[in-house]
Design a protein around this motif. Structure first.
Motif, PDB file in Angstrom:
ATOM      1  N   UNK A 124       0.812  -1.224   0.000  1.00 39.78           N
ATOM      2  CA  UNK A 124       0.000   0.000   0.000  1.00 39.78           C
ATOM      3  C   UNK A 124       0.847   1.277   0.000  1.00 39.78           C
ATOM      4  N   UNK A 125       1.961   1.256   0.738  1.00 39.53           N
ATOM      5  CA  UNK A 125       2.841   2.429   0.767  1.00 39.53           C
ATOM      6  C   UNK A 125       3.544   2.598  -0.573  1.00 39.53           C
ATOM      7  N   UNK A 126       4.017   1.483  -1.153  1.00 39.19           N
ATOM      8  CA  UNK A 126       4.655   1.546  -2.467  1.00 39.19           C
ATOM      9  C   UNK A 126       3.685   2.117  -3.493  1.00 39.19           C
ATOM     10  N   UNK A 127       2.467   1.587  -3.514  1.00 42.37           N
ATOM     11  CA  UNK A 127       1.468   2.052  -4.480  1.00 42.37           C
ATOM     12  C   UNK A 127       1.152   3.525  -4.269  1.00 42.37           C
ATOM     13  N   UNK A 128       0.998   3.924  -3.027  1.00 42.82           N
ATOM     14  CA  UNK A 128       0.626   5.308  -2.732  1.00 42.82           C
ATOM     15  C   UNK A 128       1.663   6.289  -3.275  1.00 42.82           C
ATOM     16  N   UNK A 129       2.950   6.031  -3.027  1.00 41.43           N
ATOM     17  CA  UNK A 129       3.972   6.983  -3.432  1.00 41.43           C
ATOM     18  C   UNK A 129       4.320   6.876  -4.915  1.00 41.43           C
ATOM     19  N   UNK A 130       4.279   5.679  -5.464  1.00 41.38           N
ATOM     20  CA  UNK A 130       4.501   5.562  -6.904  1.00 41.38           C
ATOM     21  C   UNK A 130       3.371   6.221  -7.689  1.00 41.38           C
ATOM     22  N   UNK A 131       2.142   6.013  -7.256  1.00 42.61           N
ATOM     23  CA  UNK A 131       1.007   6.612  -7.964  1.00 42.61           C
ATOM     24  C   UNK A 131       1.020   8.126  -7.872  1.00 42.61           C
ATOM     25  N   UNK A 132       1.381   8.644  -6.706  1.00 43.14           N
ATOM     26  CA  UNK A 132       1.420  10.096  -6.555  1.00 43.14           C
ATOM     27  C   UNK A 132       2.555  10.693  -7.383  1.00 43.14           C
ATOM     28  N   UNK A 133       3.689  10.015  -7.423  1.00 42.57           N
ATOM     29  CA  UNK A 133       4.795  10.492  -8.256  1.00 42.57           C
ATOM     30  C   UNK A 133       4.390  10.514  -9.721  1.00 42.57           C
ATOM     31  N   UNK A 134       3.741   9.449 -10.155  1.00 40.63           N
ATOM     32  CA  UNK A 134       3.271   9.402 -11.551  1.00 40.63           C
ATOM     33  C   UNK A 134       2.268  10.527 -11.813  1.00 40.63           C
ATOM     34  N   UNK A 135       1.392  10.815 -10.867  1.00 43.48           N
ATOM     35  CA  UNK A 135       0.439  11.914 -11.047  1.00 43.48           C
ATOM     36  C   UNK A 135       1.171  13.240 -11.229  1.00 43.48           C
ATOM     37  N   UNK A 136       2.198  13.454 -10.415  1.00 42.62           N
ATOM     38  CA  UNK A 136       2.977  14.686 -10.535  1.00 42.62           C
ATOM     39  C   UNK A 136       3.688  14.751 -11.884  1.00 42.62           C
ATOM     40  N   UNK A 137       4.137  13.605 -12.384  1.00 45.66           N
ATOM     41  CA  UNK A 137       4.739  13.566 -13.713  1.00 45.66           C
ATOM     42  C   UNK A 137       3.740  13.994 -14.789  1.00 45.66           C
ATOM     43  N   UNK A 138       2.477  13.605 -14.620  1.00 47.09           N
ATOM     44  CA  UNK A 138       1.472  14.006 -15.621  1.00 47.09           C
ATOM     45  C   UNK A 138       1.234  15.513 -15.584  1.00 47.09           C
TER      46      UNK A 138
END
Length: 224
Positions: A124-138
């Motif tokens: 859950x922590x991995x998903x949370x931070x990877x997904x947020x990083x990807x959102x910032x990339x968008x």
């Protein structure tokens, strides 16, 4: 003359790249964060927070500056370069600089920790931070669709953001489907000053440590 205290991290590379782009003379002091050098009294007198990078401007009465974003602002103001002179232009650069400092860096940094180094795999922590990083990339990709660089012209905002996004794979985050971000990455990576800055304090090709030794170094940092 600038004294640069740094190590091989995205935040460290921000300042070495800026110094190379600005053509300022500087002396490099390698601060091996894996050995805790940044926690020693001599360094804490420069940066009380015990983090790299930091600089001391010998031409300004040995004035010390810490926090990578603050250092970039200081160097831009000192030289009158990499930052527009008009109020709106300066604000635009500052906005994207703060976007990196408050968003991309912290989120991707946590993605790095949980994906690569944390002793337990907390999905859950991995998903949370990877997904947020990807959102910032968008967000970056959307901006770069309408602008060659983040604040119009090449600036400290690009210099702050590039060293993080260039190591997206290490955080397990893809840039697939983000063509404008990919174009921007390629353009900045080709700049000679950027290439020189990425070899400070030494070229990673010259790093003789094994992967196990590097991982142990990071574990030591996380335990502090």
């Amino acid at each position: 003359m600038i004294d640069l205290y740094t190590w091989t991290t995205p935040n460290g590379y921000k300042v070495s790249i800026a110094l190379e782009e600005l053509g300022l003379p500087y002396t490099v002091h390698a601060v091996d964060i894996g050995k805790g050098v940044q926690k020693q009294p001599d360094f804490l007198r420069i940066n009380p927070n015990g983090r790299i990078p930091a600089i001391v401007d010998r031409d300004a009465g040995d004035f010390a500056v810490f926090e990578s974003g603050a250092i970039l602002l200081y160097l831009a103001e000192k030289t009158g370069k990499l930052m527009p002179k008009d109020v709106k232009g300066r604000s635009l650069v500052t906005q994207w600089l703060m976007f990196q400092m408050a968003g991309v860096g912290p989120m991707q940094g946590q993605a790095n920790v949980f994906f690569r180094y944390f002793p337990e795999k907390l999905q859950p922590a991995i998903d949370r931070y990877q997904n947020e990083t990807r959102r910032l990339y968008t967000v970056l990709d959307t901006r770069l669709k309408e602008s060659e660089y983040l604040a119009g012209d090449y600036s400290i905002a690009d210099i702050a953001t590039f060293p993080w996004v260039r190591v997206h794979d290490w955080a397990g985050v893809s840039v697939d489907g983000l063509p404008h971000l990919q174009r921007w990455l390629k353009a900045i990576a080709e700049r000679p000053a950027v290439q020189r800055g990425l070899d400070v304090p030494f070229s990673l090709k010259d790093d003789k440590r094994t992967a196990e030794e590097r991982a142990k170094s990071v574990q030591t940092i996380l335990q502090r």
